[in-house]
Design a protein around this motif. Structure first.
Motif, PDB file in Angstrom:
ATOM      1  N   LYS A  15     -11.930  32.395 -83.228  1.00  0.00           N
ATOM      2  CA  LYS A  15     -13.036  32.686 -84.141  1.00  0.00           C
ATOM      3  C   LYS A  15     -13.867  33.760 -83.479  1.00  0.00           C
ATOM      4  N   LEU A  16     -13.941  34.892 -84.089  1.00  0.00           N
ATOM      5  CA  LEU A  16     -14.734  36.002 -83.576  1.00  0.00           C
ATOM      6  C   LEU A  16     -14.425  36.320 -82.120  1.00  0.00           C
ATOM      7  N   GLY A  17     -13.179  36.182 -81.742  1.00  0.00           N
ATOM      8  CA  GLY A  17     -12.794  36.529 -80.384  1.00  0.00           C
ATOM      9  C   GLY A  17     -12.896  35.385 -79.398  1.00  0.00           C
ATOM     10  N   PHE A  18     -13.343  34.232 -79.840  1.00  0.00           N
ATOM     11  CA  PHE A  18     -13.459  33.075 -78.957  1.00  0.00           C
ATOM     12  C   PHE A  18     -12.488  32.002 -79.403  1.00  0.00           C
ATOM     13  N   THR A  19     -11.931  31.289 -78.452  1.00  0.00           N
ATOM     14  CA  THR A  19     -11.086  30.145 -78.793  1.00  0.00           C
ATOM     15  C   THR A  19     -11.983  28.920 -78.946  1.00  0.00           C
ATOM     16  N   TYR A  20     -11.416  27.886 -79.575  1.00  0.00           N
ATOM     17  CA  TYR A  20     -12.166  26.628 -79.686  1.00  0.00           C
ATOM     18  C   TYR A  20     -12.545  26.101 -78.309  1.00  0.00           C
ATOM     19  N   LEU A  21     -11.633  26.216 -77.368  1.00  0.00           N
ATOM     20  CA  LEU A  21     -11.909  25.743 -76.017  1.00  0.00           C
ATOM     21  C   LEU A  21     -13.084  26.504 -75.407  1.00  0.00           C
ATOM     22  N   GLU A  22     -13.117  27.820 -75.617  1.00  0.00           N
ATOM     23  CA  GLU A  22     -14.214  28.638 -75.071  1.00  0.00           C
ATOM     24  C   GLU A  22     -15.557  28.312 -75.706  1.00  0.00           C
ATOM     25  N   THR A  23     -15.533  27.849 -76.951  1.00  0.00           N
ATOM     26  CA  THR A  23     -16.802  27.564 -77.638  1.00  0.00           C
ATOM     27  C   THR A  23     -17.164  26.080 -77.642  1.00  0.00           C
ATOM     28  N   ALA A  24     -16.302  25.233 -77.115  1.00  0.00           N
ATOM     29  CA  ALA A  24     -16.554  23.788 -77.154  1.00  0.00           C
ATOM     30  C   ALA A  24     -17.895  23.433 -76.521  1.00  0.00           C
ATOM     31  N   GLU A  25     -18.167  23.971 -75.355  1.00  0.00           N
ATOM     32  CA  GLU A  25     -19.428  23.660 -74.668  1.00  0.00           C
ATOM     33  C   GLU A  25     -20.628  24.188 -75.450  1.00  0.00           C
ATOM     34  N   ILE A  26     -20.474  25.348 -76.058  1.00  0.00           N
ATOM     35  CA  ILE A  26     -21.561  25.909 -76.878  1.00  0.00           C
ATOM     36  C   ILE A  26     -21.834  24.993 -78.070  1.00  0.00           C
ATOM     37  N   VAL A  27     -20.781  24.589 -78.750  1.00  0.00           N
ATOM     38  CA  VAL A  27     -20.938  23.747 -79.940  1.00  0.00           C
ATOM     39  C   VAL A  27     -21.544  22.397 -79.569  1.00  0.00           C
ATOM     40  N   ILE A  28     -21.114  21.820 -78.478  1.00  0.00           N
ATOM     41  CA  ILE A  28     -21.696  20.537 -78.041  1.00  0.00           C
ATOM     42  C   ILE A  28     -23.184  20.713 -77.775  1.00  0.00           C
ATOM     43  N   ALA A  29     -23.554  21.772 -77.072  1.00  0.00           N
ATOM     44  CA  ALA A  29     -24.973  22.030 -76.790  1.00  0.00           C
ATOM     45  C   ALA A  29     -25.739  22.309 -78.081  1.00  0.00           C
ATOM     46  N   SER A 139     -19.654  31.781 -71.684  1.00  0.00           N
ATOM     47  CA  SER A 139     -18.547  32.203 -72.553  1.00  0.00           C
ATOM     48  C   SER A 139     -18.669  33.648 -73.006  1.00  0.00           C
ATOM     49  N   GLY A 140     -19.759  34.307 -72.643  1.00  0.00           N
ATOM     50  CA  GLY A 140     -19.961  35.680 -73.072  1.00  0.00           C
ATOM     51  C   GLY A 140     -20.381  35.794 -74.524  1.00  0.00           C
ATOM     52  N   ASP A 141     -20.975  34.720 -75.057  1.00  0.00           N
ATOM     53  CA  ASP A 141     -21.423  34.699 -76.454  1.00  0.00           C
ATOM     54  C   ASP A 141     -22.869  35.184 -76.526  1.00  0.00           C
ATOM     55  N   ASN A 142     -23.028  36.500 -76.602  1.00  0.00           N
ATOM     56  CA  ASN A 142     -24.383  37.054 -76.590  1.00  0.00           C
ATOM     57  C   ASN A 142     -25.130  36.816 -77.891  1.00  0.00           C
ATOM     58  N   VAL A 143     -24.434  36.553 -79.001  1.00  0.00           N
ATOM     59  CA  VAL A 143     -25.128  36.308 -80.274  1.00  0.00           C
ATOM     60  C   VAL A 143     -25.870  34.973 -80.222  1.00  0.00           C
ATOM     61  N   THR A 144     -25.167  33.909 -79.825  1.00  0.00           N
ATOM     62  CA  THR A 144     -25.835  32.605 -79.699  1.00  0.00           C
ATOM     63  C   THR A 144     -26.956  32.691 -78.681  1.00  0.00           C
ATOM     64  N   GLU A 145     -26.702  33.351 -77.581  1.00  0.00           N
ATOM     65  CA  GLU A 145     -27.735  33.504 -76.539  1.00  0.00           C
ATOM     66  C   GLU A 145     -28.964  34.193 -77.105  1.00  0.00           C
ATOM     67  N   GLN A 146     -28.789  35.235 -77.884  1.00  0.00           N
ATOM     68  CA  GLN A 146     -29.937  35.955 -78.457  1.00  0.00           C
ATOM     69  C   GLN A 146     -30.688  35.109 -79.483  1.00  0.00           C
ATOM     70  N   ILE A 147     -29.939  34.395 -80.322  1.00  0.00           N
ATOM     71  CA  ILE A 147     -30.578  33.533 -81.327  1.00  0.00           C
ATOM     72  C   ILE A 147     -31.476  32.511 -80.639  1.00  0.00           C
ATOM     73  N   ILE A 148     -30.930  31.820 -79.657  1.00  0.00           N
ATOM     74  CA  ILE A 148     -31.670  30.739 -78.998  1.00  0.00           C
ATOM     75  C   ILE A 148     -32.783  31.304 -78.112  1.00  0.00           C
ATOM     76  N   THR A 149     -32.561  32.435 -77.499  1.00  0.00           N
ATOM     77  CA  THR A 149     -33.621  33.061 -76.702  1.00  0.00           C
ATOM     78  C   THR A 149     -34.827  33.385 -77.586  1.00  0.00           C
ATOM     79  N   GLU A 150     -34.565  33.836 -78.800  1.00  0.00           N
ATOM     80  CA  GLU A 150     -35.662  34.110 -79.742  1.00  0.00           C
ATOM     81  C   GLU A 150     -36.399  32.816 -80.095  1.00  0.00           C
ATOM     82  N   PHE A 151     -35.649  31.720 -80.289  1.00  0.00           N
ATOM     83  CA  PHE A 151     -36.279  30.419 -80.532  1.00  0.00           C
ATOM     84  C   PHE A 151     -37.175  30.038 -79.347  1.00  0.00           C
ATOM     85  N   MET A 152     -36.653  30.260 -78.133  1.00  0.00           N
ATOM     86  CA  MET A 152     -37.398  29.900 -76.922  1.00  0.00           C
ATOM     87  C   MET A 152     -38.690  30.699 -76.802  1.00  0.00           C
ATOM     88  N   LYS A 153     -38.602  31.968 -77.109  1.00  0.00           N
ATOM     89  CA  LYS A 153     -39.776  32.827 -77.034  1.00  0.00           C
ATOM     90  C   LYS A 153     -40.897  32.282 -77.923  1.00  0.00           C
TER      91      LYS A 153
END
Length: 168
Positions: A15-29, A139-153
């Motif tokens: 999905k968008l260059g990531f495998t399910y395994l690579e995104t599993a930790e992101i999805v759990i979080a 995982s190198g997922d800068n989109v999720t990182e940016q979304i959540i960083t904006e929430f944190m701000k």
């Protein structure tokens, strides 16, 4: 002509260059953040309906502002989970079990106690956001990182504001 057979079970799903395994930790979080936001949202609605004090008008409006913002964030998180090909649906029981934020009876709470609960929830949400950001960075997922960083701000600013209010 040679026919090539592809066994779908052996093929790595991406999905968008990531495998399910690579995104599993992101999805759990994300699901943990999602659950905490759901309970936080419910608390804010109750605070909005039940606040009583000389600060009624101010807090009534601020709690409404907060739950509207949280509602938007819940939707963004759910949609982000969907981007990875999974569904964010959880039962109320699952949400309560997964959330570190706990419900509180607000009918008899003082306004200052409601604000204290809100600040306490901000600390939990911030920790959960850090978990998402760290998983995304690994995982190198800068989109999720940016979304959540904006929430944190925004959360850090609101924490400062409510903390300042509570000192009055």
């Amino acid at each position: 002509m040679e026919t090539i057979s592809i066994d779908k079970k052996q093929k790595t799903f991406r999905k968008l260059g990531f495998t399910y395994l690579e995104t599993a930790e992101i999805v759990i979080a994300l699901k943990h953040l999602f659950a905490n936001y759901q309970i936080h949202y419910n608390k804010l609605r109750n605070f909005h309906w039940n606040v009583e004090s000389q600060d009624f008008f101010e807090l009534h409006q601020e709690f409404e502002n907060e739950y509207n913002k949280v509602n938007e964030r819940i939707d963004i998180i759910a949609e982000r989970i969907r981007v990875f090909g999974l569904k964010p649906s959880m039962s109320i029981e699952d949400t309560l079990e997964m959330s570190d934020i706990k419900q509180v009876p607000s009918e008899r709470m003082e306004a200052s106690d409601m604000v204290y609960e809100l600040i306490k929830d901000y600390g939990i949400l911030h920790d959960k956001m850090l978990d998402v950001v760290n998983a995304a960075l690994e995982s190198g997922d800068n989109v999720t990182e940016q979304i959540i960083t904006e929430f944190m701000k925004d959360l850090e600013k609101r924490n400062w504001m409510f903390t300042s209010w509570s000192k009055s």
